[in-house]
Write a protein that holds these residues in place. Sequence first.
Motif, PDB file in Angstrom:
ATOM      1  N   ILE A 177      -2.333   1.018   9.190  1.00 26.63           N
ATOM      2  CA  ILE A 177      -1.864   2.402   9.351  1.00 26.63           C
ATOM      3  C   ILE A 177      -0.338   2.445   9.267  1.00 26.63           C
ATOM      4  CG2 ILE A 177      -1.638   4.291  11.002  1.00 26.63           C
ATOM      5  CD1 ILE A 177      -4.461   3.631  11.961  1.00 26.63           C
ATOM      6  N   GLY A 178       0.326   1.471   9.872  1.00 34.22           N
ATOM      7  CA  GLY A 178       1.784   1.409   9.789  1.00 34.22           C
ATOM      8  C   GLY A 178       2.260   1.258   8.359  1.00 34.22           C
ATOM      9  N   LEU A 179       1.602   0.386   7.588  1.00 34.93           N
ATOM     10  CA  LEU A 179       1.967   0.203   6.185  1.00 34.93           C
ATOM     11  C   LEU A 179       1.800   1.498   5.400  1.00 34.93           C
ATOM     12  CD1 LEU A 179       1.034  -2.839   3.992  1.00 34.93           C
ATOM     13  CD2 LEU A 179       0.695  -0.539   3.115  1.00 34.93           C
ATOM     14  N   VAL A 180       0.662   2.167   5.597  1.00 37.23           N
ATOM     15  CA  VAL A 180       0.399   3.419   4.881  1.00 37.23           C
ATOM     16  C   VAL A 180       1.399   4.502   5.283  1.00 37.23           C
ATOM     17  CG1 VAL A 180      -1.273   5.288   4.595  1.00 37.23           C
ATOM     18  CG2 VAL A 180      -2.045   2.916   4.527  1.00 37.23           C
ATOM     19  N   ALA A 181       1.691   4.615   6.578  1.00 34.89           N
ATOM     20  CA  ALA A 181       2.603   5.654   7.059  1.00 34.89           C
ATOM     21  C   ALA A 181       4.001   5.478   6.473  1.00 34.89           C
ATOM     22  CB  ALA A 181       2.654   5.645   8.585  1.00 34.89           C
ATOM     23  N   VAL A 182       4.496   4.250   6.472  1.00 35.60           N
ATOM     24  CA  VAL A 182       5.829   4.006   5.909  1.00 35.60           C
ATOM     25  C   VAL A 182       5.805   4.231   4.400  1.00 35.60           C
ATOM     26  CG1 VAL A 182       7.621   2.268   5.539  1.00 35.60           C
ATOM     27  CG2 VAL A 182       6.502   2.453   7.763  1.00 35.60           C
ATOM     28  N   GLY A 183       4.703   3.875   3.750  1.00 38.60           N
ATOM     29  CA  GLY A 183       4.587   4.154   2.327  1.00 38.60           C
ATOM     30  C   GLY A 183       4.680   5.637   2.026  1.00 38.60           C
ATOM     31  N   GLN A 184       4.102   6.462   2.889  1.00 42.42           N
ATOM     32  CA  GLN A 184       4.182   7.918   2.691  1.00 42.42           C
ATOM     33  C   GLN A 184       5.582   8.445   2.988  1.00 42.42           C
ATOM     34  OE1 GLN A 184       1.583   9.447   1.071  1.00 42.42           O
ATOM     35  NE2 GLN A 184       1.260   7.249   1.038  1.00 42.42           N
ATOM     36  N   ILE A 185       6.247   7.878   3.977  1.00 45.04           N
ATOM     37  CA  ILE A 185       7.645   8.247   4.226  1.00 45.04           C
ATOM     38  C   ILE A 185       8.488   7.914   2.999  1.00 45.04           C
ATOM     39  CG2 ILE A 185       9.686   7.669   5.598  1.00 45.04           C
ATOM     40  CD1 ILE A 185       7.785   7.252   7.978  1.00 45.04           C
ATOM     41  N   ASN A 186       8.212   6.761   2.397  1.00 43.39           N
ATOM     42  CA  ASN A 186       8.924   6.370   1.185  1.00 43.39           C
ATOM     43  C   ASN A 186       8.696   7.374   0.065  1.00 43.39           C
ATOM     44  OD1 ASN A 186      10.266   4.215  -0.617  1.00 43.39           O
ATOM     45  ND2 ASN A 186       8.293   4.510  -1.622  1.00 43.39           N
ATOM     46  N   GLY A 187       7.427   7.737  -0.173  1.00 43.49           N
ATOM     47  CA  GLY A 187       7.107   8.609  -1.296  1.00 43.49           C
ATOM     48  C   GLY A 187       7.492  10.056  -1.079  1.00 43.49           C
ATOM     49  N   LYS A 188       7.327  10.559   0.136  1.00 41.87           N
ATOM     50  CA  LYS A 188       7.549  11.976   0.396  1.00 41.87           C
ATOM     51  C   LYS A 188       8.980  12.306   0.804  1.00 41.87           C
ATOM     52  CE  LYS A 188       3.145  12.698  -0.204  1.00 41.87           C
ATOM     53  NZ  LYS A 188       2.654  13.298  -1.475  1.00 41.87           N
ATOM     54  N   LEU A 189       9.675  11.376   1.468  1.00 46.98           N
ATOM     55  CA  LEU A 189      10.992  11.678   2.015  1.00 46.98           C
ATOM     56  C   LEU A 189      12.130  10.914   1.347  1.00 46.98           C
ATOM     57  CD1 LEU A 189      10.154  11.789   5.837  1.00 46.98           C
ATOM     58  CD2 LEU A 189      10.291  13.702   4.226  1.00 46.98           C
ATOM     59  N   LEU A 190      11.910   9.641   1.030  1.00 45.82           N
ATOM     60  CA  LEU A 190      13.016   8.817   0.538  1.00 45.82           C
ATOM     61  C   LEU A 190      13.192   8.902  -0.975  1.00 45.82           C
ATOM     62  CD1 LEU A 190      12.609   5.605   2.734  1.00 45.82           C
ATOM     63  CD2 LEU A 190      14.027   7.622   3.137  1.00 45.82           C
ATOM     64  N   VAL A 191      12.084   8.811  -1.727  1.00 43.11           N
ATOM     65  CA  VAL A 191      12.181   8.820  -3.183  1.00 43.11           C
ATOM     66  C   VAL A 191      12.782  10.141  -3.652  1.00 43.11           C
ATOM     67  CG1 VAL A 191      10.862   8.821  -5.336  1.00 43.11           C
ATOM     68  CG2 VAL A 191      10.284   7.201  -3.522  1.00 43.11           C
ATOM     69  N   GLY A 192      13.827  10.050  -4.468  1.00 42.89           N
ATOM     70  CA  GLY A 192      14.521  11.239  -4.937  1.00 42.89           C
ATOM     71  C   GLY A 192      15.740  11.570  -4.105  1.00 42.89           C
ATOM     72  N   ARG A 193      15.788  11.065  -2.876  1.00 42.68           N
ATOM     73  CA  ARG A 193      16.944  11.285  -2.001  1.00 42.68           C
ATOM     74  C   ARG A 193      17.754  10.008  -1.813  1.00 42.68           C
ATOM     75  NH1 ARG A 193      12.724  14.287   0.224  1.00 42.68           N
ATOM     76  NH2 ARG A 193      13.182  16.517   0.515  1.00 42.68           N
ATOM     77  N   VAL A 194      17.055   8.889  -1.794  1.00 41.75           N
ATOM     78  CA  VAL A 194      17.679   7.575  -1.634  1.00 41.75           C
ATOM     79  C   VAL A 194      17.277   6.741  -2.846  1.00 41.75           C
ATOM     80  CG1 VAL A 194      17.788   5.501  -0.199  1.00 41.75           C
ATOM     81  CG2 VAL A 194      17.574   7.750   0.876  1.00 41.75           C
TER      82      VAL A 194
END
Length: 435
Positions: A282-299
């Motif tokens: 669950i931790g891996l999936v959650a961080v993956g979603q933070i990466n895709g939804k929040l970080l990609v395109g901004r960082v």
Amino acid sequence: MPESGQKTTQGHITERAPEPTGSAAARRTGLLVTLVLGGLTALPPLSMDMYLPALPEVTGALAAPAATIQLTLTACLAGMALGQLVVGPMSDRWGRRRPLLVGMVVYVLATAACAFAPTAGTLIGFRLLQGLAGAAGIVIARAVVRDLYDGVEMARFFSTLMLISGVAPIIAPLIGGQILRITDWRGVFHVLTVIGVLLTLVVWRFLGETLPPERRHEGGVGQALRTMRGLLADRVFAGYMLTGGLAFAALFAYISASPFVVQEIYGASPQTFSLLFGLNSIGLVAVGQINGKLLVGRVSLDKALGWGLGTILVAALALLLMTSGAFGKVGLVPIAAGLFVLMSAMGLAMPNTNALALMRTPHAAGSASALLGTTSFLVGAVASPLVGIAGERTAVPMAVVQLTCAVLALVCFLVLCRPWRPTRAATAGTPAAGA
């Protein structure tokens, strides 16, 4: 209505425009194709993780030492690595669909054979065949993503794919633990066989061809080898390939050692192990979603990848200090916390290494995907037996392997990829030709 340049037949994606980008590519894939690709990428963790709670039982049932039974994981992993080298170039030549269906059928047969293996050696052999066939789903799923996506949209899709495929490692040990309540370890392979049959039918019915004939490569083995040699000559691609492979090795050190660490050393039940394994996933999936939804395109993707690698290194160092007794005797909770942080950070490392490497290879997505997968699985196969080299009563080898892989991954990233170079243009999703 289908977009211009795309034909659909019974819900299949059959063609795509020569240069799909952004939201157009997202619309072309559709929810159904996303779920199919998620199922294909979920099959390897299902094959590995559903079997994990049964490892101690297999050790007794087949009268083999733990190191030998861990080779059943290594064999499957090595098969998946070698199989990708074959299937990847095949998919560049003959398209994605036919090699995928053949691989799925062989996977089902090999998995059924595992359920009837009489000895550890036979099980290792069938697991090797299972891995060879299962490689088709891994490599072709990545190639299909490259067919349909580019730039940061590809990174976002890999993160979405991680959400779907990430359900597999969460539920797989739970299913495995429950199966062991009503039957023995062979029942795990019976269930995997049924899953393989269902996924094969779904692929046959719903996943169409994404590589049109005009974009396929002609030529035989020689052409495939030349293509791969050209990819390996790209320093930056090779850097991301090695970085991802070493990060995956740290992950697989956890996968192969955790059943013995959690159950044999710290006395947890198979069900408790399954719950902890699911929490880490669950931790891996959650961080993956933070990466895709929040970080990609901004960082920049390179920066997000660097954060992930740094976190993995710190978590691995903490695990080594705890397991070696530097903090005195520690219980299961601190160890579980360290493993949770390490696993969660993979949500930054894995999708971004894949995206950054494949951005450079639109001309040979299948071969590039094969090299990425083969490197990851071969390095993981080497790491697997090392975690048990000192026996079943210490977790120090697991932590040493994880820390070593984390350090080497960071070195490859910094030395070969050189993420500080402004020409990398990772955020824009465009590979720098001269990088």
